[in-house]
Structure formats: structure tokens, C-alpha cells
Design an enzyme around this catalytic site. Structure first.
Site, mmCIF file in Angstrom:
data_model
loop_
_atom_site.group_PDB
_atom_site.id
_atom_site.type_symbol
_atom_site.label_atom_id
_atom_site.label_comp_id
_atom_site.label_asym_id
_atom_site.label_seq_id
_atom_site.Cartn_x
_atom_site.Cartn_y
_atom_site.Cartn_z
ATOM 1 N N ASP A 202 -3.883 3.655 1.774
ATOM 2 C CA ASP A 202 -5.189 3.525 2.417
ATOM 3 C C ASP A 202 -5.018 3.687 3.930
ATOM 4 O O ASP A 202 -3.945 4.042 4.412
ATOM 5 C CB ASP A 202 -5.836 2.181 2.062
ATOM 6 C CG ASP A 202 -5.096 0.988 2.676
ATOM 7 O OD1 ASP A 202 -3.999 1.170 3.252
ATOM 8 O OD2 ASP A 202 -5.622 -0.132 2.572
ATOM 9 N N LYS B 7 -6.073 7.641 -4.662
ATOM 10 C CA LYS B 7 -5.801 6.269 -4.247
ATOM 11 C C LYS B 7 -6.291 5.271 -5.289
ATOM 12 O O LYS B 7 -5.566 4.341 -5.668
ATOM 13 C CB LYS B 7 -6.457 5.971 -2.894
ATOM 14 C CG LYS B 7 -6.111 4.582 -2.346
ATOM 15 C CD LYS B 7 -6.900 4.250 -1.100
ATOM 16 C CE LYS B 7 -8.298 3.827 -1.431
ATOM 17 N NZ LYS B 7 -9.046 3.270 -0.277
#
Length: 214
Positions: A142, A124
């Protein structure tokens, strides 16, 4: 898990997101690729606002790997101690700064694999840096994106990588660069975990969520 939006629905959803916010921005404050990388690493299990508050005094004195190493772990800790897991994060930032100097000439690399080789940098974080700094249409999934992807049908998937693939495979290419920004902001401020603001939702009529609020 909601059913994946069909192409026409995806086109319409992202057309609306773009019309409402043509050029969405990430909310982490940074001055260059290095400070962005560090800010994203610090933001794990913390709010962007909390990270920004901590780094406003940090960037003027440690905006390069070399300066961060000169500051040292204890010096960095003093700046970030209001952020969750700050000790481990400070250790990782110093370690990644050293690797950037020793292996990458002090520059932040522009490949996902190279970024993920750094301490404290997961997929991420790497995708955020690739998207925001290098303008590559990487999708940083997320908790907000995972939630709304499965709740609405925009990008359903059983794990974050499946949701990432759903975005890459189904969002029309003209919207890919900003897709994760629109989705994060939508999840953060409208399609919240508790009491989603369905009355204010741009895609209420397209959304498959059965428990819409008034």
C-alpha cells in the site's frame, strides 16, 4: 530512491520487528474469507477504522455472498455510505458476490488470478486475502509500504509491483508471512508521511533516510 538493504541488515530489521510484535494482525474486522474480501475492497482510499465502523452492522446480516445479494445494492449502500466512493464500491461488492455464487460455489477462491477476476479486486486486495486468510506469504503493498520501502532502503522500487518483488526477493523467508503487516504498521504509526517519529523507530540506525527527525 534508497539503496536496498543488504541481507544482514534485512535480517536485523525484521528480527526487531518480530521481537516487538511477534504476531501482527491486520486491522480490518472480519468473520470469514468473504467478509475479509469485502472489507479490503471497501478500504481502498478509506481508513480501516472507517470501514470497521461501517461494517459492524453489516456482517451480522450479510456475511456470505448469498446474504449480500439478498440485501441488495441499495441495502448495502445504506451501510457503507460513510466510506469514500461508496456507490461504486457497493456496486462492485454486489457484482463480486454474484460471481462468487455463480462461478465459485459461494466460496472465496484461493488464487491471485481468480481473486483479481472479481470486480473491484486488484492485486493488493488479492494479496491481503491470500496472506491473512490463506496464510500465503503474499505481500500487499500500500502507500505506507511504498513510502517506507523507498525512504528507508527496506524494499525500494519505482512502482508497487517492484516494491512487492523487493520484499519477496530480499526479506528472509522466515519473516515473509508477516512482512507486509510489520511494514504497514511501521508506516502507519512510526514512519509516517509527515513528521516521521524517527526517535521511536526500531530501525533508525539502519535506515538511510537523511532527513531524520529528532
Amino acid at each position: 530512491m534508497a539503496r536496498q538493504f543488504e541481507y544482514a541488515q534485512m535480517q536485523e530489521a525484521f528480527r526487531r520487528f518480530q521481537a516487538a510484535e511477534p504476531n501482527p494482525k491486520g486491522e480490518l474486522e472480519h468473520t470469514n474469507a468473504f467478509t475479509l474480501l469485502v472489507a479490503v475492497a471497501l478500504s481502498a482510499q478509506a481508513t480501516d477504522a472507517g470501514v470497521n465502523k461501517a461494517t459492524r452492522s453489516l456482517w451480522p446480516i450479510a456475511d456470505t455472498p448469498e446474504k449480500m445479494l439478498a440485501l441488495g445494492e441499495e441495502g448495502l449502500t445504506e451501510h457503507v455510505k460513510t466510506i469514500g466512493l461508496y456507490r461504486q464500491k457497493a456496486k462492485n461488492v454486489i457484482a463480486l458476490s454474484r460471481i462468487l455464487v455463480e462461478r465459485f460455489g459461494g466460496e472465496v477462491p484461493s488464487s491471485r488470478a481468480a481473486l483479481m477476476s472479481l470486480p473491484g479486486v486488484g492485486r493488493k486486495t488479492a494479496n491481503v486475502v491470500l496472506n491473512i486468510w490463506f496464510h500465503y506469504p503474499a505481500q500487499a503493498v500500500d502507500t505506507h509500504i511504498f513510502r517506507i520501502g523507498n525512504r528507508t532502503g527496506l524494499c525500494p522500487g519505482r512502482d508497487v509491483e517492484a516494491v512487492e518483488r523487493a520484499i519477496e526477493d530480499n526479506v528472509p523467508v522466515e519473516y515473509q508471512t508477516h512482512a507486509h503487516h510489520w511494514l504497514i504498521l511501521h508506516g502507519r504509526y512510526i514512519c509516517t508521511a509527515r513528521k516521521p517519529r524517527c526517535a521511536d523507530c526500531l530501525i533508525r540506525d539502519l535506515c538511510q533516510f537523511e532527513e531524520k527527525t529528532a
